[in-house]
Design a protein around this motif. Structure first.
Motif, mmCIF file in Angstrom:
data_model
loop_
_atom_site.group_PDB
_atom_site.id
_atom_site.type_symbol
_atom_site.label_atom_id
_atom_site.label_comp_id
_atom_site.label_asym_id
_atom_site.label_seq_id
_atom_site.Cartn_x
_atom_site.Cartn_y
_atom_site.Cartn_z
ATOM 1 N N HIS A 109 38.798 39.343 43.601
ATOM 2 C CA HIS A 109 39.557 40.139 42.806
ATOM 3 C C HIS A 109 39.071 39.888 41.355
ATOM 4 N N PRO A 110 38.776 41.040 40.650
ATOM 5 C CA PRO A 110 38.419 41.250 39.360
ATOM 6 C C PRO A 110 39.355 40.663 38.222
ATOM 7 N N PRO A 111 39.040 40.149 37.297
ATOM 8 C CA PRO A 111 39.898 39.629 36.216
ATOM 9 C C PRO A 111 40.693 40.691 35.764
ATOM 10 N N LEU A 112 41.916 40.609 35.344
ATOM 11 C CA LEU A 112 42.831 41.762 35.207
ATOM 12 C C LEU A 112 42.920 41.834 33.644
ATOM 13 N N LEU A 113 42.806 43.076 33.312
ATOM 14 C CA LEU A 113 42.881 43.261 31.629
ATOM 15 C C LEU A 113 44.319 43.481 31.451
ATOM 16 N N THR A 114 45.258 43.939 32.331
ATOM 17 C CA THR A 114 46.705 44.250 31.919
ATOM 18 C C THR A 114 47.425 44.150 33.312
#
Length: 316
Positions: free
Chosen positions: A67-72
């Motif tokens: 899971h990529p880091p979430l920007l929003t």
């Protein structure tokens, strides 16, 4: 703006619409251009615009642990999309079963049966369906069968700036929040609930809001930043610290924000946001409390001046 989670939330009497599909994490300037074109086309045709997105991020289901880091977070994405004029956001729960859905079945179930798409706005590199076998060519062929057309967004460029969520995540991780802001079109924001920390900042005269951030949040690299603490409708100039507080042998990485000149705030248990304007310096270990306080006073002054200058420029 209407917000739906799952196909079952789409009103049964929903009519024709203009649809665009994607993760749209960050709703950066490139996303804004695509979504804006979908909204404009929808208005020209007198139908509503719909953005379809997914939760969780598809990569986490297809490749667990990636899971990529979430920007929003999704509620923030919806707010940003609503500001662009979007009429409805459909969040599709991305399960393992859903990931195995054939691309043609995705078109039939989502675009045709649920949203009654009149026009689909997608870039040439769009992929969807099981093993990403669906593409724009398939959309165009099925559009001819099910009475919808596909519009490719106009190419949006701005010098050497690359409009990509992956690029923004990299800049955030490096602490380059100025670079992230250039792609996002606004300061990067981190959200969370204020929890009790060591209360050392209060003892030193700089009480901070210590955030328990949302899962998978894209947190800037360790350092001290200028920015804002956002509490409800109040956007307070702030000096922000990200790191483990090495002077006091800290081990837990934290995001803490000091609302400049505000010692009267009681924010425990309150959901707040921190917005990052610019990087001031890296994390340092100080030999004395006096040296730390001297540097903190300088950080606060620089943060105040930079935020004031930025706000003045935006208001001009």
């Amino acid at each position: 703006m209407q917000r739906w989670r799952g196909l079952e939330d789409v009103p049964s009497d929903w009519g024709r619409s203009v649809v665009t599909i994607g993760s749209y994490d960050g709703v950066h300037r490139g996303h804004q251009r695509v979504i804006g074109q979908a909204v404009e086309i929808a208005r020209e045709h007198g139908v509503p615009s719909v953005v379809v997105t997914f939760d969780p991020h598809p990569s986490e289901v297809v490749r667990p642990g990636s899971h990529p880091p979430l920007l929003t977070p999704h509620h923030r994405r919806a707010q940003l999309m609503e500001a662009l004029g979007v009429d409805a956001v459909l969040i599709l729960p991305f399960t393992l079963e859903f990931s195995r859905l054939d691309a043609a079945d995705f078109v039939r179930q989502v675009l045709v049966d649920a949203l009654h798409a009149k026009i689909v706005v997608e870039g040439r590199n769009f992929r969807f369906g099981h093993k990403a076998t669906g593409n724009v060519e398939l959309l165009e062929r099925m559009g001819a069968e099910f009475d919808f057309t596909v519009v490719e967004p106009e190419l949006f460029t701005d010098g050497d700036t690359v409009f990509s969520s992956t690029v923004v995540r990299g800049k955030v991780a490096e602490g380059d929040v100025d670079g992230a802001r250039a792609v996002l079109g606004r300061p990067h924001r981190v959200e969370g609930v204020v929890v009790r920390g060591d209360q050392r900042g209060r003892e030193l005269g700089y009480p901070t809001a210590n955030l328990e951030t949302l899962p998978y949040t894209a947190i800037p690299g360790d350092g001290v930043y200028a920015g804002w603490l956002v509490v409800g409708d109040d956007r307070l100039p702030a000096a922000i610290s990200v790191g483990t507080n090495p002077t006091f042998d800290g081990t837990e990485r934290r995001v803490e924000a000091y609302a400049i000149d505000r010692t009267d705030l009681d924010l425990y248990g309150v959901h707040v946001s921190v917005e990052f304007l610019t990087y001031l310096r890296g994390m340092e270990r100080f030999d004395s409390i006096e040296a730390l306080l001297e540097r903190m006073a300088d950080d606060v002054k620089r943060a105040r001046d930079l935020v004031d200058a930025y706000d003045a420029e935006r208001a001009a």
